[in-house]
Design a protein around this motif. Structure first.
Motif, PDB file in Angstrom:
ATOM      1  N   LEU A   1       0.797  -1.102   0.078  1.00  0.00           N
ATOM      2  CA  LEU A   1      -0.058  -0.018  -0.201  1.00  0.00           C
ATOM      3  C   LEU A   1       0.926   1.151   0.079  1.00  0.00           C
ATOM      4  O   LEU A   1       0.615   2.154  -0.770  1.00  0.00           O
ATOM      5  CB  LEU A   1      -0.881  -0.069   1.138  1.00  0.00           C
ATOM      6  CG  LEU A   1      -2.090  -0.815   1.247  1.00  0.00           C
ATOM      7  CD1 LEU A   1      -2.856  -1.164   2.588  1.00  0.00           C
ATOM      8  CD2 LEU A   1      -3.118  -0.340   0.165  1.00  0.00           C
ATOM      9  N   VAL A   2       1.962   1.273   0.737  1.00  0.00           N
ATOM     10  CA  VAL A   2       2.875   2.375   0.871  1.00  0.00           C
ATOM     11  C   VAL A   2       3.621   2.450  -0.453  1.00  0.00           C
ATOM     12  O   VAL A   2       3.781   3.657  -1.098  1.00  0.00           O
ATOM     13  CB  VAL A   2       3.895   2.173   1.890  1.00  0.00           C
ATOM     14  CG1 VAL A   2       4.904   3.338   1.800  1.00  0.00           C
ATOM     15  CG2 VAL A   2       3.237   2.155   3.190  1.00  0.00           C
ATOM     16  N   ASP A   3       3.885   1.393  -1.127  1.00  0.00           N
ATOM     17  CA  ASP A   3       4.514   1.316  -2.656  1.00  0.00           C
ATOM     18  C   ASP A   3       3.908   1.885  -3.306  1.00  0.00           C
ATOM     19  O   ASP A   3       4.413   2.872  -4.143  1.00  0.00           O
ATOM     20  CB  ASP A   3       4.784  -0.121  -2.732  1.00  0.00           C
ATOM     21  CG  ASP A   3       6.470  -0.409  -2.947  1.00  0.00           C
ATOM     22  OD1 ASP A   3       7.192   0.683  -3.052  1.00  0.00           O
ATOM     23  OD2 ASP A   3       6.740  -1.582  -3.346  1.00  0.00           O
ATOM     24  N   VAL A   4       2.608   1.718  -3.564  1.00  0.00           N
ATOM     25  CA  VAL A   4       1.823   2.173  -4.470  1.00  0.00           C
ATOM     26  C   VAL A   4       1.464   3.709  -4.368  1.00  0.00           C
ATOM     27  O   VAL A   4       1.751   4.414  -5.400  1.00  0.00           O
ATOM     28  CB  VAL A   4       0.339   1.573  -4.495  1.00  0.00           C
ATOM     29  CG1 VAL A   4      -0.694   2.239  -5.275  1.00  0.00           C
ATOM     30  CG2 VAL A   4       0.283   0.049  -4.893  1.00  0.00           C
ATOM     31  N   ALA A   5       1.266   4.379  -3.229  1.00  0.00           N
ATOM     32  CA  ALA A   5       1.040   5.591  -3.112  1.00  0.00           C
ATOM     33  C   ALA A   5       2.411   6.281  -3.330  1.00  0.00           C
ATOM     34  O   ALA A   5       2.403   7.485  -3.785  1.00  0.00           O
ATOM     35  CB  ALA A   5       0.576   5.905  -1.572  1.00  0.00           C
ATOM     36  N   SER A   6       3.622   5.896  -2.936  1.00  0.00           N
ATOM     37  CA  SER A   6       4.777   6.347  -3.141  1.00  0.00           C
ATOM     38  C   SER A   6       5.332   6.669  -4.698  1.00  0.00           C
ATOM     39  O   SER A   6       5.788   7.683  -5.079  1.00  0.00           O
ATOM     40  CB  SER A   6       5.892   5.416  -2.348  1.00  0.00           C
ATOM     41  OG  SER A   6       5.666   5.741  -0.922  1.00  0.00           O
ATOM     42  N   TRP A   7       4.999   5.510  -5.339  1.00  0.00           N
ATOM     43  CA  TRP A   7       5.402   5.384  -6.797  1.00  0.00           C
ATOM     44  C   TRP A   7       4.307   6.439  -7.510  1.00  0.00           C
ATOM     45  O   TRP A   7       4.687   7.400  -8.287  1.00  0.00           O
ATOM     46  CB  TRP A   7       5.210   4.187  -7.312  1.00  0.00           C
ATOM     47  CG  TRP A   7       6.287   3.335  -7.305  1.00  0.00           C
ATOM     48  CD1 TRP A   7       6.235   2.293  -6.334  1.00  0.00           C
ATOM     49  CD2 TRP A   7       7.522   3.284  -7.991  1.00  0.00           C
ATOM     50  NE1 TRP A   7       7.422   1.841  -6.484  1.00  0.00           N
ATOM     51  CE2 TRP A   7       8.363   2.460  -7.519  1.00  0.00           C
ATOM     52  CE3 TRP A   7       7.948   4.226  -8.769  1.00  0.00           C
ATOM     53  CZ2 TRP A   7       9.665   2.125  -7.930  1.00  0.00           C
ATOM     54  CZ3 TRP A   7       9.431   4.009  -9.486  1.00  0.00           C
ATOM     55  CH2 TRP A   7      10.254   2.981  -8.854  1.00  0.00           C
ATOM     56  N   GLU A   8       3.213   6.587  -6.974  1.00  0.00           N
ATOM     57  CA  GLU A   8       2.217   7.813  -7.467  1.00  0.00           C
ATOM     58  C   GLU A   8       2.993   8.945  -7.287  1.00  0.00           C
ATOM     59  O   GLU A   8       2.833  10.003  -8.206  1.00  0.00           O
ATOM     60  CB  GLU A   8       1.001   7.557  -7.074  1.00  0.00           C
ATOM     61  CG  GLU A   8       0.011   6.276  -7.646  1.00  0.00           C
ATOM     62  CD  GLU A   8      -1.195   6.253  -6.684  1.00  0.00           C
ATOM     63  OE1 GLU A   8      -2.149   5.310  -7.187  1.00  0.00           O
ATOM     64  OE2 GLU A   8      -1.353   6.874  -5.594  1.00  0.00           O
TER      65      GLU A   8
ATOM     66  N   MET B   1      -0.358  -4.737  -9.375  1.00  0.00           N
ATOM     67  CA  MET B   1      -0.619  -5.939  -9.369  1.00  0.00           C
ATOM     68  C   MET B   1      -0.062  -6.775  -8.164  1.00  0.00           C
ATOM     69  O   MET B   1      -1.004  -7.746  -7.914  1.00  0.00           O
ATOM     70  CB  MET B   1       0.126  -6.417 -10.867  1.00  0.00           C
ATOM     71  CG  MET B   1      -0.314  -6.122 -11.990  1.00  0.00           C
ATOM     72  SD  MET B   1       0.124  -6.704 -13.344  1.00  0.00           S
ATOM     73  CE  MET B   1       1.755  -5.982 -13.212  1.00  0.00           C
ATOM     74  N   HIS B   2       0.964  -6.282  -7.604  1.00  0.00           N
ATOM     75  CA  HIS B   2       1.323  -6.900  -6.306  1.00  0.00           C
ATOM     76  C   HIS B   2       0.300  -6.645  -5.274  1.00  0.00           C
ATOM     77  O   HIS B   2       0.070  -7.739  -4.596  1.00  0.00           O
ATOM     78  CB  HIS B   2       2.657  -6.419  -5.792  1.00  0.00           C
ATOM     79  CG  HIS B   2       3.781  -6.503  -6.822  1.00  0.00           C
ATOM     80  ND1 HIS B   2       5.151  -5.679  -6.600  1.00  0.00           N
ATOM     81  CD2 HIS B   2       4.115  -7.211  -7.939  1.00  0.00           C
ATOM     82  CE1 HIS B   2       6.046  -6.129  -7.683  1.00  0.00           C
ATOM     83  NE2 HIS B   2       5.223  -7.020  -8.461  1.00  0.00           N
ATOM     84  N   LEU B   3      -0.141  -5.540  -5.131  1.00  0.00           N
ATOM     85  CA  LEU B   3      -1.244  -5.214  -4.290  1.00  0.00           C
ATOM     86  C   LEU B   3      -2.354  -6.115  -4.249  1.00  0.00           C
ATOM     87  O   LEU B   3      -2.987  -6.745  -3.349  1.00  0.00           O
ATOM     88  CB  LEU B   3      -1.546  -3.815  -3.987  1.00  0.00           C
ATOM     89  CG  LEU B   3      -2.509  -3.211  -3.027  1.00  0.00           C
ATOM     90  CD1 LEU B   3      -2.224  -3.879  -1.537  1.00  0.00           C
ATOM     91  CD2 LEU B   3      -2.684  -1.735  -3.325  1.00  0.00           C
ATOM     92  N   GLU B   4      -2.883  -6.150  -5.465  1.00  0.00           N
ATOM     93  CA  GLU B   4      -4.005  -7.112  -5.689  1.00  0.00           C
ATOM     94  C   GLU B   4      -3.793  -8.389  -5.319  1.00  0.00           C
ATOM     95  O   GLU B   4      -4.720  -9.023  -4.753  1.00  0.00           O
ATOM     96  CB  GLU B   4      -4.520  -6.859  -7.156  1.00  0.00           C
ATOM     97  CG  GLU B   4      -5.570  -7.507  -7.590  1.00  0.00           C
ATOM     98  CD  GLU B   4      -5.949  -7.134  -9.073  1.00  0.00           C
ATOM     99  OE1 GLU B   4      -7.014  -7.951  -9.515  1.00  0.00           O
ATOM    100  OE2 GLU B   4      -5.154  -6.612  -9.990  1.00  0.00           O
TER     101      GLU B   4
END
Length: 251
Positions: A190-197, A224-227
């Motif tokens: 979750l942190v990864d997705v928001a940080s890449w955005e 995809m990882h998060l899903e």
């Protein structure tokens, strides 16, 4: 690795010992009547913040490309070192992500007889781990392309390393269940997705369109990882609930 949470003699809650809890709560009146310290906790923390030095600093560019780029952005009223700081943060986080998945893979390899949820396997988890390595390499290349030093511990990298220590500790907790370990991975993703955005937005503001496009591919991977991790966690919890449910044949 434990397969599920079990019922047991957990006496950490106040309701497990009414007599002792009543005695403990009776001391609240004594605390309210006691004299307060000369300085409160909030004021003490504020004084620490006022006296504290910044969490590190960014070094000046160490290549001609970096110097030219920094000067050009400064003339436009923009500071490239902010992007380099966030790139360093992402690199540190992706490196920690590799270690997180390495620890999870070790747990899976030790639990050879455990029933894994959905399509989870050592191979599918290894593929996610390899993506994290590729993302780290991408960030190193981006830092060097902008004339930075990828080995620098930037201020934001320092902060994210401290924040990530809890995830590493939780993943290496020997008593953790499969679902609890997946919860740790989902938190990290979750942190990864928001940080890449955020990184894509910052790169776009600084006209680093090529980097923004490459970062968008990494963001697709992280989504995809998060899903996938969230799906595994949902299935693991469903399995735990089913195991706790009474067998209808015994009714």
């Amino acid at each position: 690795m434990q397969d599920r949470i079990k019922l047991g003699a957990n006496r950490t809650g106040i309701a497990s010992s009414p007599m002792h809890s009543e005695a403990m709560l009776s001391g609240l009146d004594l605390q309210e009547g006691s004299p307060h310290p000369a300085i409160g906790a909030a004021d003490l923390r504020a004084s620490y913040r006022d006296e504290a030095e910044p969490v590190g600093s960014m070094p000046p560019p160490n290549t001609l490309r970096g110097v030219v780029g920094a000067v050009g952005e400064s003339l436009k009223g923009r500071r490239m070192h902010i992007l380099l700081d966030k790139l360093g943060e992402r690199a540190a986080y992706e490196r920690s992500g590799v270690r997180l998945y390495d620890a999870f893979l070790q747990r899976l390899s030790a639990a050879v007889d455990a029933a894994l949820p959905g399509d989870m396997s050592i191979e599918t988890v290894q593929a996610i781990r390899n993506d994290e390595v590729a993302h780290f390499t991408l960030l190193v290349e981006a830092i060097e392309k902008l004339g930075g030093d990828a080995t620098v511990q930037t201020p934001c990298a320092d902060m994210t390393a401290v924040a990530g220590m809890g995830l590493i500790q939780a993943m290496n907790e020997a008593r953790a269940t499969l679902a609890q370990s997946l919860q740790v991975l989902m938190t990290a993703e979750l942190v990864d997705v928001a940080s890449w955005e955020l990184l894509i937005s910052l790169a776009t503001q600084l006209d680093q369109d090529e980097l923004a496009r490459r970062f968008a591919v990494a963001l697709d991977h992280e989504n995809m990882h998060l899903e996938r991790v969230r799906g595994w966690l949902e299935l693991a919890l469903e399995n735990d609930v089913a195991l706790l449910a009474p067998d209808p044949d015994d009714a």
